[in-house]
Scaffold this motif. Structure first.
Motif, PDB file in Angstrom:
ATOM      1  N   THR A 255     -12.422  21.815 -16.429  1.00 29.88           N
ATOM      2  CA  THR A 255     -13.042  20.899 -17.386  1.00 29.88           C
ATOM      3  C   THR A 255     -12.079  19.828 -17.884  1.00 29.88           C
ATOM      4  OG1 THR A 255     -12.493  22.379 -19.237  1.00 29.88           O
ATOM      5  CG2 THR A 255     -14.650  22.668 -18.183  1.00 29.88           C
ATOM      6  N   SER A 256     -10.876  19.773 -17.304  1.00 31.51           N
ATOM      7  CA  SER A 256      -9.889  18.808 -17.791  1.00 31.51           C
ATOM      8  C   SER A 256     -10.179  17.390 -17.326  1.00 31.51           C
ATOM      9  CB  SER A 256      -8.488  19.222 -17.327  1.00 31.51           C
ATOM     10  OG  SER A 256      -8.390  19.150 -15.910  1.00 31.51           O
ATOM     11  N   GLY A 257     -10.980  17.235 -16.261  1.00 30.65           N
ATOM     12  CA  GLY A 257     -11.238  15.907 -15.732  1.00 30.65           C
ATOM     13  C   GLY A 257     -10.075  15.348 -14.941  1.00 30.65           C
ATOM     14  N   ILE A 258      -9.126  16.206 -14.554  1.00 28.57           N
ATOM     15  CA  ILE A 258      -7.942  15.787 -13.796  1.00 28.57           C
ATOM     16  C   ILE A 258      -7.886  16.611 -12.521  1.00 28.57           C
ATOM     17  CG2 ILE A 258      -5.418  15.575 -13.851  1.00 28.57           C
ATOM     18  CD1 ILE A 258      -5.612  15.585 -16.899  1.00 28.57           C
ATOM     19  N   ASP A 259      -7.526  15.972 -11.441  1.00 29.54           N
ATOM     20  CA  ASP A 259      -7.331  16.678 -10.175  1.00 29.54           C
ATOM     21  C   ASP A 259      -6.069  17.525 -10.290  1.00 29.54           C
ATOM     22  OD1 ASP A 259      -7.307  17.604  -7.627  1.00 29.54           O
ATOM     23  OD2 ASP A 259      -6.852  15.678  -6.662  1.00 29.54           O
ATOM     24  N   THR A 260      -6.241  18.799 -10.566  1.00 33.59           N
ATOM     25  CA  THR A 260      -5.123  19.678 -10.902  1.00 33.59           C
ATOM     26  C   THR A 260      -5.104  20.882  -9.973  1.00 33.59           C
ATOM     27  OG1 THR A 260      -5.338  19.058 -13.220  1.00 33.59           O
ATOM     28  CG2 THR A 260      -4.036  21.014 -12.731  1.00 33.59           C
TER      29      THR A 260
END
Length: 368
Positions: A255-260
């Motif tokens: 849910t961070s909205g970052i490609d992690t």
């Protein structure tokens, strides 16, 4: 500073020594009866705190039979510092006066019509009254000290209550602000995101709107709970929201909205405080990536080496300019403080490729 038991023992030894000196000054060795009674009276001073009245009564024979009067006066003083029965003190002072005036002789007599006898009576009565007044003065001073201590404690308690009342009012005001302003704006964001999700035909925009709506609803629920916490904390304990653990890391990443990319081998039985510290550190690091490095990818690695938990969050260089978002700059400070409380460290800084890296190291205390 001398300890209280040692000071008490020293005072007792001083009184005993003074009483014995009084005996050897006023009683000769060729008077075995008077010597025995006087020595017994001096020795009884060791019981003056536990049995003050009995000690005084048992020292009266020394006054009646000899000139060794110090033990009786000391016992009368101790009785005056303890008892609050002034009638009893008056009777004891009178008993001492009569004992001193009617010293034992083969034919004791007391002629109060003789002026010298009246003078002696006044002097003896004053001698008996002196330890009574002095003991009552010490008792009053002790009571006054206790009363001042109680007043000071009451004032401290009143100040604490006043501070709690002010804090409760501030919390209530903060709760109102959060409910009236923040919650309203977050609700509006959720509504607009839902409308965008329904209206748009673009798949990427629809997914972004769904993410915004989901995060807004989650934030709104947490805000409502915090409002309840702030409103109820002044009168009863209120549970905070469930604290995160390592099992929530995957949801945080998704849910961070970052490609992690997440790599972790941390055991699930770590202490809850360590799990929260790891979670909050990764959460803050990803928040900073989202705010200050738009378009960057992130890499999260958490491992357990020996007795140390090591977490590294790194990100690449941003691909587009960062938006000017408000910030209080307290995030990293809070991470340093949290790690220090747990005996760990946080280090951070830019990388050669234009990215950023944050490292957390926390010791794991072994159970005895």
């Amino acid at each position: 500073m001398m300890s209280r038991p040692l000071a008490t023992a020293l005072r007792d030894a001083t009184l005993l020594g003074a009483a014995l000196l009084d005996v050897f000054v006023h009683v000769t060795s060729d008077e075995p009866l008077r010597m025995a009674v006087a020595l017994a009276a001096a020795s009884l001073l060791l019981l003056r705190r536990r049995l003050p009245l009995l000690t005084f009564l048992l020292t009266l024979p020394s006054v009646l039979l000899s000139d060794a009067i110090f033990a009786s006066l000391a016992a009368l003083y101790t009785l005056a510092t303890i008892t609050r029965r002034r009638t009893l003190l008056a009777v004891c002072a009178m008993a001492y006066t009569l004992s001193d005036m009617t010293r034992w002789t083969p034919s004791p007599h007391l002629d109060l019509w003789n002026p010298s006898a009246l003078i002696t009576l006044g002097y003896t009565a004053a001698t008996a009254a002196a330890p009574v007044f002095l003991g009552q003065l010490v008792q009053a001073r002790r009571d006054l000290s206790l009363r001042l201590t109680e007043i000071s404690q009451a004032r401290d308690h009143e100040r604490r209550l006043s501070a709690q009342a002010v804090l409760a009012e501030e919390r209530a005001q903060l709760a109102r602000e959060m409910h009236d302003v923040v919650s309203h704006q977050v609700s509006l964001i959720a509504v607009r995101a839902g409308a965008l999700q329904v209206a748009t035909q673009d798949a990427e925009a629809k997914q972004a709107a769904a993410t915004i709506r989901r995060l807004s609803v989650q934030t709104l629920n947490e805000l409502r709970h915090m409002v309840n916490v702030l409103r109820g904390s002044h009168n009863r304990p209120t549970e905070l929201t469930p604290q995160p653990s390592l099992t929530d890391l995957r949801r945080l990443i998704d849910t961070s909205g970052i490609d992690t990319e997440l790599t972790t081998d941390l055991p699930g039985d770590l202490p809850p405080t360590l799990q929260r510290a790891v979670y909050r550190t990764i959460q803050e690091a990803l928040t900073n990536v989202r705010k200050h490095a738009p378009g960057a990818t992130a890499d999260v690695r958490a491992c357990f080496e020996g007795d140390t938990v090591r977490v590294t969050i790194s990100n690449t260089a941003p691909t587009r300019p960062a938006l000017p978002l408000p910030s209080a700059h307290y995030g990293l400070i809070a991470l340093h403080q949290r790690a220090a409380l747990l005996g760990g460290t946080v280090t951070c800084g830019p990388t050669p490729d234009g990215g950023y890296r944050l490292r957390l190291e926390l010791p794991v205390k072994q159970e005895p």
